[in-house]
Design a protein around this motif. Sequence first.
Motif, PDB file in Angstrom:
ATOM      1  N   HIS A  48     -77.994 -50.720  -5.873  1.00  0.00           N
ATOM      2  CA  HIS A  48     -78.388 -51.882  -6.677  1.00  0.00           C
ATOM      3  C   HIS A  48     -77.154 -52.600  -7.216  1.00  0.00           C
ATOM      4  O   HIS A  48     -77.049 -53.821  -7.149  1.00  0.00           O
ATOM      5  CB  HIS A  48     -79.262 -51.404  -7.848  1.00  0.00           C
ATOM      6  CG  HIS A  48     -79.656 -52.473  -8.824  1.00  0.00           C
ATOM      7  ND1 HIS A  48     -80.946 -52.960  -8.929  1.00  0.00           N
ATOM      8  CD2 HIS A  48     -78.930 -53.140  -9.745  1.00  0.00           C
ATOM      9  CE1 HIS A  48     -80.969 -53.889  -9.871  1.00  0.00           C
ATOM     10  NE2 HIS A  48     -79.763 -54.014 -10.392  1.00  0.00           N
ATOM     11  N   CYS A  85     -79.159 -46.586  -7.891  1.00  0.00           N
ATOM     12  CA  CYS A  85     -78.359 -47.411  -8.811  1.00  0.00           C
ATOM     13  C   CYS A  85     -77.089 -47.917  -8.128  1.00  0.00           C
ATOM     14  O   CYS A  85     -76.767 -49.112  -8.218  1.00  0.00           O
ATOM     15  CB  CYS A  85     -78.030 -46.597 -10.063  1.00  0.00           C
ATOM     16  SG  CYS A  85     -77.351 -47.598 -11.389  1.00  0.00           S
ATOM     17  N   GLY A 130     -78.708 -49.779 -20.446  1.00  0.00           N
ATOM     18  CA  GLY A 130     -78.924 -49.698 -18.999  1.00  0.00           C
ATOM     19  C   GLY A 130     -78.260 -48.462 -18.434  1.00  0.00           C
ATOM     20  O   GLY A 130     -77.588 -47.737 -19.150  1.00  0.00           O
ATOM     21  N   LEU A 177     -81.787 -41.079  -8.260  1.00  0.00           N
ATOM     22  CA  LEU A 177     -81.567 -42.304  -9.047  1.00  0.00           C
ATOM     23  C   LEU A 177     -80.139 -42.835  -8.880  1.00  0.00           C
ATOM     24  O   LEU A 177     -79.926 -44.040  -8.817  1.00  0.00           O
ATOM     25  CB  LEU A 177     -81.845 -42.014 -10.534  1.00  0.00           C
ATOM     26  CG  LEU A 177     -81.644 -43.164 -11.523  1.00  0.00           C
ATOM     27  CD1 LEU A 177     -82.465 -44.394 -11.116  1.00  0.00           C
ATOM     28  CD2 LEU A 177     -82.013 -42.712 -12.926  1.00  0.00           C
TER      29      LEU A 177
HETATM   30  O1  K1U Z   1     -78.970 -54.572 -13.759  1.00  0.00           O
HETATM   31  C1  K1U Z   1     -78.369 -53.494 -13.605  1.00  0.00           C
HETATM   32  O2  K1U Z   1     -77.560 -53.321 -12.682  1.00  0.00           O
HETATM   33  C2  K1U Z   1     -78.710 -52.330 -14.515  1.00  0.00           C
HETATM   34  C3  K1U Z   1     -79.982 -51.622 -14.071  1.00  0.00           C
HETATM   35  C4  K1U Z   1     -79.599 -50.547 -13.061  1.00  0.00           C
HETATM   36  C5  K1U Z   1     -80.769 -49.953 -12.324  1.00  0.00           C
HETATM   37  C6  K1U Z   1     -81.837 -49.342 -12.994  1.00  0.00           C
HETATM   38  C7  K1U Z   1     -82.905 -48.774 -12.269  1.00  0.00           C
HETATM   39  C8  K1U Z   1     -82.888 -48.838 -10.883  1.00  0.00           C
HETATM   40  C9  K1U Z   1     -81.837 -49.457 -10.234  1.00  0.00           C
HETATM   41  C10 K1U Z   1     -80.786 -50.003 -10.946  1.00  0.00           C
HETATM   42  C11 K1U Z   1     -80.597 -51.004 -15.295  1.00  0.00           C
HETATM   43  O3  K1U Z   1     -80.035 -50.153 -15.942  1.00  0.00           O
HETATM   44  S1  K1U Z   1     -82.135 -51.605 -15.764  1.00  0.00           S
HETATM   45  C12 K1U Z   1     -82.537 -50.655 -17.198  1.00  0.00           C
HETATM   46  C13 K1U Z   1     -83.019 -49.256 -16.847  1.00  0.00           C
HETATM   47  O4  K1U Z   1     -83.400 -49.049 -15.725  1.00  0.00           O
HETATM   48  C14 K1U Z   1     -82.973 -48.154 -17.827  1.00  0.00           C
HETATM   49  C15 K1U Z   1     -82.651 -48.439 -19.128  1.00  0.00           C
HETATM   50  C16 K1U Z   1     -82.612 -47.412 -20.036  1.00  0.00           C
HETATM   51  C17 K1U Z   1     -82.853 -46.108 -19.637  1.00  0.00           C
HETATM   52  C18 K1U Z   1     -83.153 -45.831 -18.312  1.00  0.00           C
HETATM   53  C19 K1U Z   1     -83.217 -46.858 -17.393  1.00  0.00           C
END
Ligand code: K1U
Length: 170
Positions: free
Chosen positions: A133, A130, A43, A126
């Motif tokens: 989020h 993030c 993630g 991003l």
């Molecule tokens: O659940 C979480 O907080 C982690 C989440 C964070 C996030 C991702 C995208 C937009 C908003 C918040 C993640 O990391 S989901 C997995 C993901 O997006 C990803 C995984 C590997 C490479 C790139 C992205």
Amino acid sequence: AILNILRYPDPRLHKVAVPVTVFDERLEKLVADMAETMYDAPGIGLAASQVDVHEQVVVIDTTEDKSALVAYINPEILWSSDDKQVYDEGCLSVPGIYDGVERPSKVKVRAYDVKGQPFEVDADGLLAVCIQHEMDHLLGKVFVEYLSPLKRNRIKAKLQKEERGMQREA
Ligand SMILES: O=C(O)C[C@@H](Cc1ccccc1)C(=O)SCC(=O)c1ccccc1
Ligand SMILES: [Zn+2]
């Protein structure tokens, strides 16, 4: 250590995190374990709420080569732009689901590092998505709550079916 990530609709995901008051080795170990867990998932962010630790701790690394881990302790949004953007968000607690969420496109965040030193970040793109989020997770909010009740119920049913399937295997 790789920690267990709670899966939606686990009620513990809706607990509100409390501020960190002691910046000690325990906190450093928590951040290290959260980072290891995030990279393993993989993630780009992880909130302590997702590993059933209800303290205001977030780790984020949006780089391709996993070279820039940042820990945000007791993060606060000081300013957010009127301009908004929609981004297809994912969540490690809602595996396999990505859907559009609209949020302010820029935020100014103040947080503390693991040593208790304050810092500020002007985030866009991003990173802004993030950070918002993850801070929602600290408030007990999961991104599917921004989707329509129809979508949310379909997601809940799908994940509960998968959850039952996993238990049967075990
Ligand atoms: O659940 C979480 O907080 C982690 C989440 C964070 C996030 C991702 C995208 C937009 C908003 C918040 C993640 O990391 S989901 C997995 C993901 O997006 C990803 C995984 C590997 C490479 C790139 C992205
Ligand atoms: Zn998430």
